[in-house]
Design a protein around this motif. Structure first.
Motif, mmCIF file in Angstrom:
data_model
loop_
_atom_site.group_PDB
_atom_site.id
_atom_site.type_symbol
_atom_site.label_atom_id
_atom_site.label_comp_id
_atom_site.label_asym_id
_atom_site.label_seq_id
_atom_site.Cartn_x
_atom_site.Cartn_y
_atom_site.Cartn_z
ATOM 1 N N GLU A 163 5.545 37.469 -3.961
ATOM 2 C CA GLU A 163 6.271 36.220 -3.747
ATOM 3 C C GLU A 163 7.786 36.400 -3.896
ATOM 4 O O GLU A 163 8.565 35.750 -3.191
ATOM 5 C CB GLU A 163 5.751 35.141 -4.691
ATOM 6 N N ASP B 121 -2.114 38.673 5.324
ATOM 7 C CA ASP B 121 -3.252 38.685 4.386
ATOM 8 C C ASP B 121 -2.894 38.094 3.023
ATOM 9 O O ASP B 121 -3.733 38.086 2.109
ATOM 10 C CB ASP B 121 -3.823 40.103 4.223
ATOM 11 N N GLY B 122 -1.668 37.623 2.877
ATOM 12 C CA GLY B 122 -1.263 36.947 1.648
ATOM 13 C C GLY B 122 -0.908 37.851 0.496
ATOM 14 O O GLY B 122 -0.707 37.371 -0.629
ATOM 15 N N THR B 123 -0.799 39.168 0.726
ATOM 16 C CA THR B 123 -0.554 40.105 -0.364
ATOM 17 C C THR B 123 0.921 40.395 -0.594
ATOM 18 O O THR B 123 1.268 41.114 -1.529
ATOM 19 C CB THR B 123 -1.275 41.438 -0.107
ATOM 20 N N ALA C 218 -5.373 33.948 7.722
ATOM 21 C CA ALA C 218 -3.911 33.865 7.738
ATOM 22 C C ALA C 218 -3.420 32.422 7.744
ATOM 23 O O ALA C 218 -2.349 32.127 7.194
ATOM 24 C CB ALA C 218 -3.350 34.613 8.946
ATOM 25 N N ASN D 239 -3.739 31.236 1.830
ATOM 26 C CA ASN D 239 -2.632 32.143 2.129
ATOM 27 C C ASN D 239 -1.307 31.429 1.844
ATOM 28 O O ASN D 239 -0.976 30.458 2.516
ATOM 29 C CB ASN D 239 -2.664 32.594 3.589
ATOM 30 N N PRO D 240 -0.521 31.903 0.893
ATOM 31 C CA PRO D 240 0.736 31.220 0.574
ATOM 32 C C PRO D 240 1.749 31.256 1.719
ATOM 33 O O PRO D 240 2.713 30.483 1.712
ATOM 34 C CB PRO D 240 1.262 31.978 -0.655
ATOM 35 N N TYR D 241 1.513 32.127 2.694
ATOM 36 C CA TYR D 241 2.457 32.272 3.809
ATOM 37 C C TYR D 241 1.945 31.631 5.096
ATOM 38 O O TYR D 241 2.456 31.905 6.179
ATOM 39 C CB TYR D 241 2.773 33.761 4.021
ATOM 40 N N ARG D 242 0.927 30.781 4.965
ATOM 41 C CA ARG D 242 0.338 30.161 6.146
ATOM 42 C C ARG D 242 1.361 29.336 6.919
ATOM 43 O O ARG D 242 1.313 29.282 8.159
ATOM 44 C CB ARG D 242 -0.850 29.282 5.752
#
Length: 221
Positions: A34, A29-31, A152, A157-160
């Motif tokens: 970082e 969910d990108g939360t 996702a 989403n930075p983790y895509r």
């Protein structure tokens, strides 16, 4: 059920704590903070070095040329492909190759990787591949699940990229090969007397995987 499903069923509490960890949810969910992801990237690089050694150990312990070639392919996939991909991904998160190479292993990294290597030294290929299974097969399961989370794989989403890598065809195919290898070894070596030991190995490796997520989340050293 194949051996992997039987092991997951026998260690269901440990498995759910691993695949359902807060770190994993945060990737979907990108939360995830970082800084936690950066810490994870550094430790995962060091982790891969030790897992490459585990495949080298598998080649040494292989009783057949076919088993040796399988282990050599695993070693090459990590050393020649996955680690290069990891360096490139880390660079996009502000981490240089030197940052990765000069980092100190966190306690969770040492505990998990040395458990796998020790299991391989003490046992045979079935023991070693059982200890390795939660990593590759777990990441494949996690990748598949996260790819179904709304957003996702979206640009927001930075983790895509992480989700795409582990849900992608290349990794999923490698995981299926690892699963088949586990079944082939079990067909030749698994006895009722060994089952309890394999469950212990699998459950311990799975707990250590969850500890690795926790280390990333809390940025523990």
């Amino acid at each position: 059920m194949d051996l992997f499903d039987r092991l997951k069923d026998a260690a269901s509490a440990e498995w759910q704590a691993y695949v359902g960890h807060r770190f994993v949810a945060g990737l979907g969910d990108g939360t995830l903070p970082e800084e936690s992801f950066r810490h994870y990237l550094v430790q995962d690089y060091l982790f891969l070095i030790q897992f490459a050694r585990a495949y080298a150990l598998a080649a040494y312990k292989a009783p057949t040329l076919a088993d040796m070639r399988t282990a050599a392919a695993g070693l090459s996939a990590i050393a020649d492909t996955e680690m290069d991909l990891h360096v490139r991904l880390s660079a996009r998160w502000g981490l240089s190759a030197q940052d990765l190479e000069t980092a100190t292993e966190a306690r969770a990294t040492v505990a998990y990787t040395r458990f796998v290597l020790d299991t391989g030294h003490r046992g045979d290929l079935l023991d070693l591949y059982t200890a390795l299974a939660p990593c590759m097969l777990g990441y494949a399961e996690i990748g598949t699940a996260l790819a179904k989370v709304p957003g996702a794989l979206a640009d927001a989403n930075p983790y895509r990229e992480w989700v795409a890598e582990y849900s992608g065809d290349g990794f999923q195919e490698a995981a299926q090969s690892a699963r088949a290898m586990l079944d082939r070894l079990a067909a030749d070596r698994l006895t009722e007397a060994r089952w309890r030991d394999l469950v212990t190995i699998f459950a311990t490796a799975t707990r250590l995987e969850a500890d690795f997520w926790e280390m990333g989340l809390t940025r523990a050293q």
